[in-house]
Write an enzyme that holds these catalytic residues in place. Sequence first.
Site, PDB file in Angstrom:
ATOM      1  N   HIS A  95      29.176  27.229 -13.860  1.00 36.13           N
ATOM      2  CA  HIS A  95      29.623  26.844 -12.527  1.00 36.13           C
ATOM      3  C   HIS A  95      29.870  28.086 -11.668  1.00 36.13           C
ATOM      4  O   HIS A  95      30.793  28.853 -11.939  1.00 36.13           O
ATOM      5  CB  HIS A  95      30.914  26.026 -12.683  1.00 36.13           C
ATOM      6  CG  HIS A  95      31.502  25.520 -11.408  1.00 36.13           C
ATOM      7  ND1 HIS A  95      32.693  25.976 -10.920  1.00 36.13           N
ATOM      8  CD2 HIS A  95      31.059  24.594 -10.538  1.00 36.13           C
ATOM      9  CE1 HIS A  95      32.978  25.328  -9.791  1.00 36.13           C
ATOM     10  NE2 HIS A  95      32.008  24.497  -9.535  1.00 36.13           N
ATOM     11  N   GLU A 151      24.408  27.824 -11.951  1.00 38.09           N
ATOM     12  CA  GLU A 151      24.482  27.153 -10.654  1.00 38.09           C
ATOM     13  C   GLU A 151      24.410  28.126  -9.481  1.00 38.09           C
ATOM     14  O   GLU A 151      24.998  29.206  -9.536  1.00 38.09           O
ATOM     15  CB  GLU A 151      25.796  26.371 -10.550  1.00 38.09           C
ATOM     16  CG  GLU A 151      25.852  25.544  -9.278  1.00 38.09           C
ATOM     17  CD  GLU A 151      27.231  25.043  -8.909  1.00 38.09           C
ATOM     18  OE1 GLU A 151      28.225  25.719  -9.206  1.00 38.09           O
ATOM     19  OE2 GLU A 151      27.307  23.971  -8.299  1.00 38.09           O
ATOM     20  N   ASP A 182      25.197  27.570  -5.418  1.00 40.65           N
ATOM     21  CA  ASP A 182      25.476  26.816  -4.200  1.00 40.65           C
ATOM     22  C   ASP A 182      24.777  27.536  -3.056  1.00 40.65           C
ATOM     23  O   ASP A 182      24.840  28.763  -2.966  1.00 40.65           O
ATOM     24  CB  ASP A 182      26.988  26.782  -3.928  1.00 40.65           C
ATOM     25  CG  ASP A 182      27.730  25.939  -4.946  1.00 40.65           C
ATOM     26  OD1 ASP A 182      27.222  24.861  -5.304  1.00 40.65           O
ATOM     27  OD2 ASP A 182      28.816  26.359  -5.382  1.00 40.65           O
ATOM     28  N   HIS A 212      29.607  29.281  -2.056  1.00 45.18           N
ATOM     29  CA  HIS A 212      30.116  27.926  -2.262  1.00 45.18           C
ATOM     30  C   HIS A 212      30.394  27.194  -0.957  1.00 45.18           C
ATOM     31  O   HIS A 212      30.289  25.983  -0.879  1.00 45.18           O
ATOM     32  CB  HIS A 212      31.403  27.962  -3.099  1.00 45.18           C
ATOM     33  CG  HIS A 212      31.978  26.595  -3.326  1.00 45.18           C
ATOM     34  ND1 HIS A 212      33.038  26.115  -2.608  1.00 45.18           N
ATOM     35  CD2 HIS A 212      31.602  25.606  -4.167  1.00 45.18           C
ATOM     36  CE1 HIS A 212      33.311  24.881  -3.011  1.00 45.18           C
ATOM     37  NE2 HIS A 212      32.457  24.550  -3.957  1.00 45.18           N
ATOM     38  N   GLU A 258      22.589  23.885  -5.484  1.00 37.84           N
ATOM     39  CA  GLU A 258      23.185  22.790  -4.711  1.00 37.84           C
ATOM     40  C   GLU A 258      22.922  23.020  -3.229  1.00 37.84           C
ATOM     41  O   GLU A 258      23.224  24.100  -2.692  1.00 37.84           O
ATOM     42  CB  GLU A 258      24.705  22.709  -4.940  1.00 37.84           C
ATOM     43  CG  GLU A 258      25.325  21.609  -4.068  1.00 37.84           C
ATOM     44  CD  GLU A 258      26.850  21.522  -4.150  1.00 37.84           C
ATOM     45  OE1 GLU A 258      27.461  22.123  -5.059  1.00 37.84           O
ATOM     46  OE2 GLU A 258      27.425  20.854  -3.263  1.00 37.84           O
TER      47      GLU A 258
END
Length: 337
Positions: free
Chosen positions: A27, A54, A56, A69, A158
């Site tokens: 994460h 991950e 973002d 993020h 993401e």
Amino acid sequence: MKIRLLAAFLSTSFISSALTQPLVIAHRGASGYLPEHTLEAATLAYAQGADFIEQDLVLSKDLVPVVLHDIHLDTVTDVAQKYPTRHRDDGRFYAFDFTLAELKTLVVHERQELDGKQVFVNRYQGKAAFQIATFAEELELIAQLNRQLKRNVGYYPEIKSPQWHQQQGADISLIVLNMLREYGLDDAKKAIYVQCFDFAEIKRLRIELGAKVKLIQLIGDNSWGEADTDYTALQTPQQLADVAKYAQGIGPWLPQVFDLQAGKITDLVNNAHQAGLQVHPYTFRQDVLPSDISAEQVLTVLFNQVKIDGLFTDFTDTVVSYLKSTNLNQPNAKSPN
Ligand code: CA
């Protein structure tokens, strides 16, 4: 005969566990140890054995996807010191108002509240000049490590706030998808999932933009205002079946699958599995667990009882070593992919 039976048993157990081995998703990189989303954090997560890392994604002013993020810069960089006048009327500094060259002048630090207090006090406390990474840099980093170390660690981007980006006049989904196509990653067979909180955007990615890549519908709480999506309704079996028409899985908030305080497992994982969806909840953080429960106890519940298919974690090392320890009698359990 005995040997053949044993071989058959071993190959069956290999296949079933290879298919069911849960994914460890770093994460924001190894964010339990290094400032989130930096190339250093991604590198450490890689070394700790993550299956996926991950990213973002938000856009810069010159429409470059960067790994952050939030659409805001103030909680993870020194933007307020370097560019004190470049905030909007709400007092916040937005990545979209800065070119990539400007973003690269910022120093990334451990996540802080707006008042400057570090969010996770025991995490990284140093002041080295970490930088904002572009999506391209992180794709390159992981691909190069994969090539040299003969691994297949995957990407887990993401798409952040697609509606907000549209309001600024930028189509972040199209830009990211075009990039994935350039890199040969818009492919359901590749080690990549694309996630988004906005169900309308997941549908748009699949239908209007023709995305082939595996998609994950994130599920938040309606109070967060992440998107217009109604997350309470989305968790019903009817809507999960609808999600399954467009996405391969869901990424719920951990309390939506397991209420730690009450020790209660919800129906969500079961219902999602019924709909054919994988479940990758977020976020396992060993440094914010209640004092009367251990990391191992939480992971045992999540993997053995809740039966999740993957887990977002700030602590890749803990989850990887937990899964290794539970597979001691199955040396071949880990899929090479
Ligand atoms: Ca995320």
